[in-house]
Design a protein around this motif. Structure first.
Motif, PDB file in Angstrom:
ATOM      1  N   UNK A   1      -1.169  80.165  43.629  1.00 16.47           N
ATOM      2  CA  UNK A   1      -1.554  79.651  42.312  1.00 16.47           C
ATOM      3  C   UNK A   1      -0.344  79.495  41.395  1.00 16.47           C
ATOM      4  N   UNK A   2       0.536  80.504  41.380  1.00 12.78           N
ATOM      5  CA  UNK A   2       1.732  80.411  40.543  1.00 12.78           C
ATOM      6  C   UNK A   2       2.584  79.199  40.935  1.00 12.78           C
ATOM      7  N   UNK A   3       2.705  78.958  42.240  1.00 10.17           N
ATOM      8  CA  UNK A   3       3.479  77.809  42.703  1.00 10.17           C
ATOM      9  C   UNK A   3       2.821  76.499  42.264  1.00 10.17           C
ATOM     10  N   UNK A   4       1.505  76.463  42.325  1.00 12.76           N
ATOM     11  CA  UNK A   4       0.785  75.261  41.906  1.00 12.76           C
ATOM     12  C   UNK A   4       1.029  74.980  40.421  1.00 12.76           C
ATOM     13  N   UNK A   5       1.010  76.041  39.614  1.00  8.58           N
ATOM     14  CA  UNK A   5       1.282  75.888  38.178  1.00  8.58           C
ATOM     15  C   UNK A   5       2.715  75.406  37.964  1.00  8.58           C
ATOM     16  N   UNK A   6       3.681  76.013  38.667  1.00  6.38           N
ATOM     17  CA  UNK A   6       5.083  75.603  38.535  1.00  6.38           C
ATOM     18  C   UNK A   6       5.258  74.118  38.871  1.00  6.38           C
ATOM     19  N   UNK A   7       4.626  73.677  39.955  1.00  9.12           N
ATOM     20  CA  UNK A   7       4.748  72.275  40.363  1.00  9.12           C
ATOM     21  C   UNK A   7       4.124  71.343  39.326  1.00  9.12           C
TER      22      UNK A   7
END
Length: 198
Positions: free
Chosen positions: A75-81
């Motif tokens: 989820x954190x990676x999705x937000x960063x992207x």
């Protein structure tokens, strides 16, 4: 194993760099597999993720000791992207087109958010949501500010308005998101458009 570097100069040896690169590749493969598997029916199992990556469970556990650790990082990676996409789109598109293209990316994010929040404990998703709101709000404000400056976005549009409206996408199932998502986002873009009077 000692805590000292591979050589006295403090620089990593070639073998250490290779190990680090391999570890990073494994981490990326794990995250990608989990992102795809979280959409599957039933509870996401770590051994299923490891099998999909072609790695041992021990390797997976070194990166992500628990299922929630893994899902939180997806989820954190999705937000960063999602956040990183906003300035990139503004470099290549007029502001209103950049906003519309970013909304297309929001639809994919909404699927991941929905499935991950359904799979983790309430305390975890509440913490993830609280920490993602600021960066996503900043990305929305960047896009809106560019649109206001160019005269394409209405002056009274606020990032919070957009956040509230797009948050509903994560409540839709895949069928409804596919059927309604593009139209809903198009309506939102048109609602944000500045209306110039002659």
């Amino acid at each position: 194993m000692s805590g000292y570097p591979d050589n006295p100069s403090g620089h990593m040896s070639g073998s250490a760099r290779t190990r680090r690169a391999d570890a990073q590749r494994n981490r990326e493969r794990i995250l990608q597999a989990a992102r795809e598997l979280v959409h599957e029916p039933g509870e996401l199992k770590l051994h299923t993720v490891a099998k999909a990556c072609g790695i041992g469970q021990g390797t997976l556990y070194r990166h992500f000791p628990t299922r929630e650790d893994l899902l939180a990082e997806v989820y954190r990676r999705e937000v960063e992207d999602l956040v990183a996409a906003a300035p990139r789109l503004l470099e290549t598109h007029p502001p209103l087109d950049a906003l519309a293209a970013w909304f297309d990316r929001v639809a994919a994010y909404a699927r991941v958010k929905r499935d991950i929040f359904a799979a983790v404990e309430a305390a975890t998703w509440q913490d993830l949501a609280a920490h993602s709101l600021g960066p996503i709000g900043a990305a929305v404000e960047l896009l809106l500010a560019a649109g206001r400056s160019a005269g394409g976005v209405r002056a009274d549009a606020e990032a919070r308005d957009v956040i509230i409206l797009i948050s509903w996408l994560s409540r839709l199932d895949d069928t409804e998101l596919d059927a309604r998502g593009p139209r809903l986002l198009s309506i939102l873009v048109n609602g944000l458009r500045a209306h110039h009077r002659d």
